[in-house]
Design an enzyme around this catalytic site. Structure first.
Site, PDB file in Angstrom:
ATOM      1  N   LYS A   1      34.064   3.991  31.023  1.00 57.93           N
ATOM      2  CA  LYS A   1      35.200   4.539  31.764  1.00 57.93           C
ATOM      3  C   LYS A   1      36.107   3.413  32.262  1.00 57.93           C
ATOM      4  O   LYS A   1      37.340   3.548  32.275  1.00 57.93           O
ATOM      5  CB  LYS A   1      34.699   5.381  32.936  1.00 57.93           C
ATOM      6  CG  LYS A   1      33.983   6.658  32.498  1.00 57.93           C
ATOM      7  CD  LYS A   1      33.230   7.281  33.662  1.00 57.93           C
ATOM      8  CE  LYS A   1      32.560   8.594  33.254  1.00 57.93           C
ATOM      9  NZ  LYS A   1      31.569   9.035  34.266  1.00 57.93           N
TER      10      LYS A   1
ATOM     11  N   ASP B   1      27.736   4.004  31.189  1.00 55.64           N
ATOM     12  CA  ASP B   1      28.714   5.094  31.314  1.00 55.64           C
ATOM     13  C   ASP B   1      29.931   4.625  32.113  1.00 55.64           C
ATOM     14  O   ASP B   1      31.080   4.823  31.715  1.00 55.64           O
ATOM     15  CB  ASP B   1      28.038   6.295  32.008  1.00 55.64           C
ATOM     16  CG  ASP B   1      29.021   7.393  32.357  1.00 55.64           C
ATOM     17  OD1 ASP B   1      29.266   8.269  31.518  1.00 55.64           O
ATOM     18  OD2 ASP B   1      29.551   7.378  33.490  1.00 55.64           O
TER      19      ASP B   1
ATOM     20  N   GLU C   1      41.381  13.430  28.658  1.00 51.50           N
ATOM     21  CA  GLU C   1      41.398  13.460  30.131  1.00 51.50           C
ATOM     22  C   GLU C   1      39.982  13.580  30.707  1.00 51.50           C
ATOM     23  O   GLU C   1      39.657  12.986  31.733  1.00 51.50           O
ATOM     24  CB  GLU C   1      42.264  14.632  30.613  1.00 51.50           C
ATOM     25  CG  GLU C   1      42.429  14.785  32.114  1.00 51.50           C
ATOM     26  CD  GLU C   1      43.272  13.687  32.757  1.00 51.50           C
ATOM     27  OE1 GLU C   1      44.489  13.703  32.613  1.00 51.50           O
ATOM     28  OE2 GLU C   1      42.679  12.805  33.408  1.00 51.50           O
TER      29      GLU C   1
ATOM     30  N   ARG D   1      23.766  21.886  17.204  1.00 53.21           N
ATOM     31  CA  ARG D   1      22.680  21.258  16.461  1.00 53.21           C
ATOM     32  C   ARG D   1      21.571  22.275  16.194  1.00 53.21           C
ATOM     33  O   ARG D   1      21.005  22.315  15.134  1.00 53.21           O
ATOM     34  CB  ARG D   1      22.144  20.065  17.261  1.00 53.21           C
ATOM     35  CG  ARG D   1      21.457  19.037  16.410  1.00 53.21           C
ATOM     36  CD  ARG D   1      21.170  17.772  17.212  1.00 53.21           C
ATOM     37  NE  ARG D   1      20.790  18.125  18.587  1.00 53.21           N
ATOM     38  CZ  ARG D   1      20.646  17.244  19.568  1.00 53.21           C
ATOM     39  NH1 ARG D   1      20.863  15.966  19.338  1.00 53.21           N
ATOM     40  NH2 ARG D   1      20.301  17.627  20.781  1.00 53.21           N
TER      41      ARG D   1
ATOM     42  N   GLU E   1      20.238  13.317  34.046  1.00 50.46           N
ATOM     43  CA  GLU E   1      19.601  13.839  32.847  1.00 50.46           C
ATOM     44  C   GLU E   1      18.248  13.174  32.662  1.00 50.46           C
ATOM     45  O   GLU E   1      17.951  12.161  33.281  1.00 50.46           O
ATOM     46  CB  GLU E   1      20.488  13.553  31.632  1.00 50.46           C
ATOM     47  CG  GLU E   1      21.784  14.339  31.658  1.00 50.46           C
ATOM     48  CD  GLU E   1      22.723  13.897  30.541  1.00 50.46           C
ATOM     49  OE1 GLU E   1      22.236  13.704  29.418  1.00 50.46           O
ATOM     50  OE2 GLU E   1      23.924  13.733  30.820  1.00 50.46           O
TER      51      GLU E   1
END
Lengths: 436, 436
Positions: A211, A207, A135, A52, A196
């Site tokens: 998953k 998140d 993966e 970016r 973060e």
């Protein structure tokens, strides 16, 4: 059949994103080029790295590889493999679709996008005759996607339970061992680089939910998307929760749980849960991840490893690049779902759990009986009930209850009634229990 | 490129062997035929089951599938996939070579044969253009072969440590928890079905050594055969060893250890070892297996699961059949070694370990100094030394010593000298220590 890379021309690899993971992938591709080429069976070249911000330093990356035109890189450089490590929904989705449209295979670590649009993207990959490998999207460096896709393909998996988010696992550990409040533990995790600056996807469970959707899809040979995963994050956890957990010999973990019932219904959820301290899952610490499988024939299987971090995650990406590269030079692809079904996904109300309740009641005769009546009315079977010996300054005593397996819908109805009852005062706290 | 199975004719599968694992494979192929066909992408048929004894009952297996002419089955029925579950060297080797010569792919669980002849058999498979798969040969149902071959192919693995033999793990546990002698524990294991009547391959460490050879070959991208694996079984373990282990907070496990040094030398060994009781490896119990990997980039990875048993092992075989079947209908194969090197395998003398020594010395002044001199002469750096406070009836006191990392060659020379010294009487016992 995939598009076969012509002759013996080097495989062309385009990298999108050069952050924590992307930089390490580029570094490994450079440092281990000869070995990886031998493993793929052909030389490869990096045709560009899309970023970016062109002004940001990228140590070790040749400046003439860099471009801020990701779409242009895909269209003009005709890559065999596009490695998407930008993350998030857009522009990642458009770029992956552009890659497919241009005949490129894709390797990605993007759990958010696959959790949301996985079924559609895999369908597009298949009709384009190219690979889509991921993966690194689940549990970082732990090899779990291939085992689910291939080794265990003949198996009927009935339960998948994991600690799949290292950031929240670290925060929870700080709260447990140091008695910290959530905000303080989060601030510390940011300071130490475990979280973060914007940690909302972690602490909200988003998140982990993405998953979980991928694990359930792979394990049960169906499609589950993130929106179908029931989700509670860790923001509501308090030091009192951790104290109470200890009193019954448990720790708290943010668990990802997916189940397949005997009649073929899937459930998928992410929430904090009490886990017996002597269960192996309770020992998963820091940024480590763990995934436990319960299967009809193979019994219990478990996988442990680093769940995050640039270098460990990069190795999972590299493994995918090698497999996709090998496929590419043979002109074949690996299907992600080998046996597609459309299994129903249960709402959380239909899920049965053990529950741990903690609340204050007025210290008056007959209260226990009235609590018992509420439980009975909602089919709540109590395994143990404890009442503190002394009332507090306001004349209330603390009750804790551990239930047998109870339907979530019944528990929610019970909680609603308890919270509107005149004899329950102050906090009314419910935590699910796993592994009893 | 592999031989492509023509048109849409069903894949032809021949089973060799119908014992504990073979019977379960046949059963799963029958019971889950529709689902497995969907996963492979084509129907399949079982063209025959070769057995040694036609009169033995095989519940659920159609009688007209059975034959006692395994070679004839392979030659006449033109199978696409031969599933070899006879075990041992012959006739398994000849039959696998016959399968290759007839263009059939092979799925096997035969660790003994692959540990011995793996490199040659894989070379034959490759020149015949057919697959040779063996997930079930290492650690039963634990998916470890594919992760090593594919997911971690971009990784530099430096250490593989495992508990890979459930029979010995059960026997050792009985000795540890019940204070049983080896012979009694072995007899009990046979009685309970945890050990076969001839358990010599297990208790001698031969079974574990073959698996170690395969793990080292896959993990380090080279070829190691069983004969290159240093091997000590569990037959010499005594109740006193287990007592002594407890005094230093350790348990005893039969470990498989393979390492890759920074300068590219491989070591591989199987021997009983003291393991700290709080290490996860120490908690692997009964017939369970565990494999720990240490890798340069991905860090520590661990895999747990059932290591034996007909049904769990059969699921690993089924997973291979599905993958090989998918390859077959696309006319491709998966190479087993993607980056062949011929790394040197170190002899045991060059391996460094921690050691625990236990021996009796005469209870006389100056003995400790003389022991210290022997240690010093052989570069044995001692971490801790303990002398029992009281002499026994014969005037001897027990010494135990825990060393720092020491070369095996130095330790063996030290032991030779100690055992010939006049001040060391009675038993002189050495056990290696792992995980300090």
């Amino acid at each position: 059949m995939g598009e076969q890379s012509g002759g013996n021309k080097p495989l062309r690899i385009a990298l999108l994103g050069c952050g924590t993971v992307g930089l390490q992938v580029a570094r490994l591709l450079i440092e281990r080029a000869a070995e990886l080429a031998a493993q793929i069976g052909r030389d490869f070249e990096i045709v560009g790295v899309a970023v970016r911000d062109l002004t940001k330093p990228r140590p070790g990356i040749p400046a003439d590889w860099l471009t801020d035109d990701a779409a242009g890189l895909i269209i003009r450089s005709q890559p065999d493999i596009v490695v998407e490590l930008i993350g998030g929904l857009e522009p990642a989705e458009t770029l992956i679709r552009t890659a497919f449209a241009n005949g490129a295979a894709v390797v990605t670590a993007n759990k958010m996008l696959l959790g949301d649009q996985g079924q559609e993207l895999f369908a597009q990959a298949q009709s384009a005759g190219v690979d889509l490998f991921f993966e690194a999207a689940v549990a970082g460096a732990i090899p779990i996607v291939r085992p689910l896709r291939e080794s265990l393909v003949g198996e009927r998996i009935t339960e998948i339970v994991g600690v799949v988010n290292g950031t929240t696992n670290f925060i929870i550990e700080q709260m447990a061992t140091k008695g910290m409040a959530f905000d303080a533990a989060l601030a510390q995790a940011k300071q130490l680089g475990y979280a973060e600056e914007d940690a909302s996807a972690d602490v909200s469970g988003r998140d982990a939910a993405a998953k979980t959707a991928l694990l359930a899809s792979l394990g049960f040979h169906t499609w589950v998307n993130s929106g179908q995963v029931y989700r509670e994050g860790i923001t509501a956890l308090t030091p009192e929760d951790f104290q109470a957990a200890r009193t019954i010999g448990c720790v708290i973990k943010l668990l990802a749980v997916a189940t397949l019932s005997a009649d073929g219904a899937v459930s998928a959820r992410v929430h904090p849960a009490l886990v017996p301290a002597d269960h192996t899952l309770a020992t998963v610490s820091g940024a480590y991840n763990a995934i436990f499988l319960e299967s009809e024939h193979a019994g219990k299987l478990a996988f442990f490893g680093p769940g995050a971090g640039g270098v460990p995650t990069a190795t999972a990406v590299i493994g995918d690049i090698v497999t996709v590269g090998r496929n590419r030079i043979r002109g074949v692809t690996t299907r992600v779902q080998v046996s597609e079904r459309a299994l129903p996904v249960q709402g959380m109300g239909q899920v049965a759990s053990h529950y741990f309740l903690r609340f204050q009641v007025a210290d008056a005769p007959g209260i226990l009986a009235r609590v018992g009546e509420v439980f009975a009315r909602h089919n709540i079977s109590v395994r143990s009930l404890n009442q503190a010996s002394d009332a507090d300054a306001t004349g209330r005593v603390q009750l804790t209850a551990l239930t047998h397996l109870v339907l979530e819908a019944d528990m929610q109805a019970c909680l609603a009634e308890l919270s509107h009852n005149d004899f329950v005062n102050g906090e009314l706290r419910m935590l699910r229990v796993w592994g009893l």
